[in-house]
Scaffold this active site. Structure first.
Site, mmCIF file in Angstrom:
data_model
loop_
_atom_site.group_PDB
_atom_site.id
_atom_site.type_symbol
_atom_site.label_atom_id
_atom_site.label_comp_id
_atom_site.label_asym_id
_atom_site.label_seq_id
_atom_site.Cartn_x
_atom_site.Cartn_y
_atom_site.Cartn_z
ATOM 1 N N ARG A 164 -49.170 -46.744 16.122
ATOM 2 C CA ARG A 164 -48.984 -46.375 14.704
ATOM 3 C C ARG A 164 -50.041 -45.224 14.369
ATOM 4 O O ARG A 164 -49.827 -44.092 13.928
ATOM 5 C CB ARG A 164 -48.942 -47.370 13.838
ATOM 6 C CG ARG A 164 -48.892 -46.773 12.243
ATOM 7 C CD ARG A 164 -48.710 -47.938 11.262
ATOM 8 N NE ARG A 164 -49.001 -47.138 10.064
ATOM 9 C CZ ARG A 164 -48.707 -48.131 8.776
ATOM 10 N NH1 ARG A 164 -48.397 -49.201 8.869
ATOM 11 N NH2 ARG A 164 -48.752 -47.314 7.745
ATOM 12 N N ASN A 183 -38.728 -50.594 11.311
ATOM 13 C CA ASN A 183 -38.630 -49.247 11.004
ATOM 14 C C ASN A 183 -38.384 -48.415 12.226
ATOM 15 O O ASN A 183 -39.104 -48.486 13.251
ATOM 16 C CB ASN A 183 -39.609 -48.626 10.027
ATOM 17 C CG ASN A 183 -39.803 -49.001 8.808
ATOM 18 O OD1 ASN A 183 -38.372 -49.099 8.143
ATOM 19 N ND2 ASN A 183 -40.619 -49.646 8.043
ATOM 20 N N CYS A 207 -34.631 -52.932 3.980
ATOM 21 C CA CYS A 207 -35.786 -52.175 3.656
ATOM 22 C C CYS A 207 -36.320 -52.881 2.350
ATOM 23 O O CYS A 207 -35.461 -53.408 1.341
ATOM 24 C CB CYS A 207 -35.582 -50.989 3.585
ATOM 25 S SG CYS A 207 -36.975 -49.992 3.079
ATOM 26 N N HIS A 242 -35.706 -45.048 3.459
ATOM 27 C CA HIS A 242 -36.694 -44.335 2.968
ATOM 28 C C HIS A 242 -36.539 -42.962 2.377
ATOM 29 O O HIS A 242 -37.290 -42.173 2.440
ATOM 30 C CB HIS A 242 -37.905 -44.182 4.119
ATOM 31 C CG HIS A 242 -38.379 -45.780 4.412
ATOM 32 N ND1 HIS A 242 -39.556 -45.797 5.199
ATOM 33 C CD2 HIS A 242 -38.139 -46.920 3.875
ATOM 34 C CE1 HIS A 242 -39.715 -46.974 5.244
ATOM 35 N NE2 HIS A 242 -39.231 -47.624 4.410
ATOM 36 N N TYR A 270 -40.974 -42.818 -1.293
ATOM 37 C CA TYR A 270 -41.111 -41.906 -0.014
ATOM 38 C C TYR A 270 -40.780 -40.326 -0.046
ATOM 39 O O TYR A 270 -41.199 -39.469 0.638
ATOM 40 C CB TYR A 270 -40.276 -42.468 1.189
ATOM 41 C CG TYR A 270 -41.021 -43.658 2.100
ATOM 42 C CD1 TYR A 270 -41.684 -43.520 2.992
ATOM 43 C CD2 TYR A 270 -40.743 -44.927 1.380
ATOM 44 C CE1 TYR A 270 -42.320 -44.548 3.742
ATOM 45 C CE2 TYR A 270 -41.444 -46.076 2.171
ATOM 46 C CZ TYR A 270 -42.145 -45.836 3.185
ATOM 47 O OH TYR A 270 -42.815 -46.875 3.773
#
Length: 435
Positions: free
Chosen positions: A95, A149, A170, A200, A253
């Site tokens: 990440r 995700n 989510c 998102h 988002y």
């Protein structure tokens, strides 16, 4: 479903106590017999720490649910009624690269969208497809509840390449609902949001309080500074002119799209001055959490978990499973095939909308046509997702380059080309399809 067995892939996640807490709260309605927490060998230490906390939580609640810890994914999936996926291929180090590489190239670095989200998707797609093979051979009637995700892309790939029953989930929609309830100072169960969009990337087309349309009131609250955000997103105030002209409630988002310049500036400054991305912060939070989880006197979900960014995860996941298991036919916001929910979007693509959920799964609720102000954005991001699915399955660099080139957070072909090469090179150990 004589034996209610839940398999959690990525059971060593710091989110797991949140999930266990949800099953405990729901036990009177849904008595879970077994919860199998499974992780890879590299995650065994975390699995033991989290798993032992889960056992103490169950014991403290005086429940009969059996917690099983294993690195044998097949045994976890065998005869499971539900398989939950909450995994991160490559862990937080991967990440950190997803966020760092785009920022170093002057574009937004975010783990679920843009270049970073693309990298996470192509690492995860082969693993999700392997899990689906296990489900079909070992528990063909199980539901796959995916929280991994990018959740919309994962639901898309499962729908297109398998016949596993999948629902993408989510915590953004349920967080929006809680935040709006707080802004209006009312109980959350009095709020209903008519949602449309993608994972998102979802808008509240209308907001209702006790059946009355209060969208304008909510927008006014947001214009006045009411909070509508999550821990993992820069908390920038919305421009009232944007909200008033949009006439809908954006999700947190959307800041990456509507405030791209401001967020990019903040990311670059933070990275240059402190070497920080969100992944670095999460590493510190997780270190603190796992130290807390080790405490043998701890037998409930700790408050510090709220910092992690998974607020209301258990509410969303457990209540969805409960709706299927008990045929409740209540409403959830899920990632499923459109099938007429958004009338001017292709029926055969995954969208994020409200659905009535019972024993046969989700039935999407028609929300009408997406207004022109958001339809184009939905179409281009969905095209990016479809190209990413193809690239992630086939290992096709040309398709991957097309995907990044059209994403709204990547400003040019040259940037897309450079970032793609760096991401594939950095992640090559996780990308067998690109060899």
């Amino acid at each position: 479903m004589d034996l209610l067995k839940i398999a959690v892939i990525g059971g060593g996640s710091s989110y797991t106590p949140e999930l266990i807490d949800g099953f405990i709260k729901c036990y009177n309605e849904m008595k879970v017999d077994e919860i199998w927490l499974v992780d890879i060998e590299e995650g065994k230490e975390k699995l033991e720490i989290v798993g032992n906390l889960a056992k103490r939580m169950i014991s403290n609640a005086k429940l009969k649910t059996k917690i099983v810890l294993t690195t044998d994914r097949k045994e976890a999936i065998r005869d499971a009624s539900f398989v939950l996926t909450q995994l991160r291929v490559g862990g937080l180090d991967a990440r950190a690269n997803d966020e760092r590489i785009p920022i170093e190239n002057g574009i937004i670095g975010q783990e679920t969208t843009g270049a970073g989200g693309f990298a996470k998707a192509i690492r995860t797609i082969p693993v999700i497809l392997d899990i689906c093979k296990d489900i079909k051979s070992l528990s063909k009637d199980a539901w796959l509840i995916n929280f991994t995700n990018p959740a919309g892309i994962m639901a898309e790939v499962v729908n297109k390449y398998t016949d596993v029953k999948v629902i993408g989930l989510c915590n953004v929609p349920i967080t929006m609902k809680h935040n709006i309830a707080k802004a209006l100072d009312v109980a959350v169960n009095r709020i209903y949001i008519e949602l449309m969009g993608l994972n998102h990337f979802v808008w509240g087309k209308r907001v209702f309080l006790d059946g009355k349309d209060v969208t304008d009131i909510v927008i006014k609250k947001l214009c006045d500074g009411a909070g509508l955000n999550m821990n993992n997103i820069p908390d920038l105030d919305w421009d009232p002119r944007l909200l008033e002209s949009l006439g809908m409630v954006p999700c947190p988002y959307h800041r990456y799209y509507y405030m791209q310049e401001e967020i990019l500036k903040e990311e670059i400054e933070s990275f240059r001055n402190k070497g920080l991305t969100r992944a670095v912060e999460v590493k510190e939070i997780e270190k603190e959490l796992f130290d807390i989880y080790k405490d043998e006197n701890l037998n409930t979900k700790p408050e510090q978990l709220e910092k992690r960014g998974g607020a209301y995860y258990s509410d969303a996941a457990v209540s969805l499973i409960n709706s299927i298991y008990n045929d409740k036919k209540d409403i959830h916001t899920v990632n499923i095939l459109n099938n007429g929910a958004i009338t001017n979007i292709d029926n055969n693509v995954v969208v994020e909308v409200n659905a009535v959920v019972g024993k046969n799964g989700p039935m999407p609720i028609c929300v009408g046509a997406a207004p022109n102000s958001i339809k184009g954005l939905i179409e281009v991001v969905k095209s990016y997702e479809l190209l990413t699915v193809r690239a992630g399955v086939d290992g096709d660099r040309k398709v991957a380059l097309q995907a990044l080139s059209i994403h709204p957070l990547i400003p040019s072909f040259s940037k897309a080309d450079k970032v793609l090469n760096e991401l594939i090179d950095t992640n090559k150990q996780y990308l067998p399809q690109f060899k």
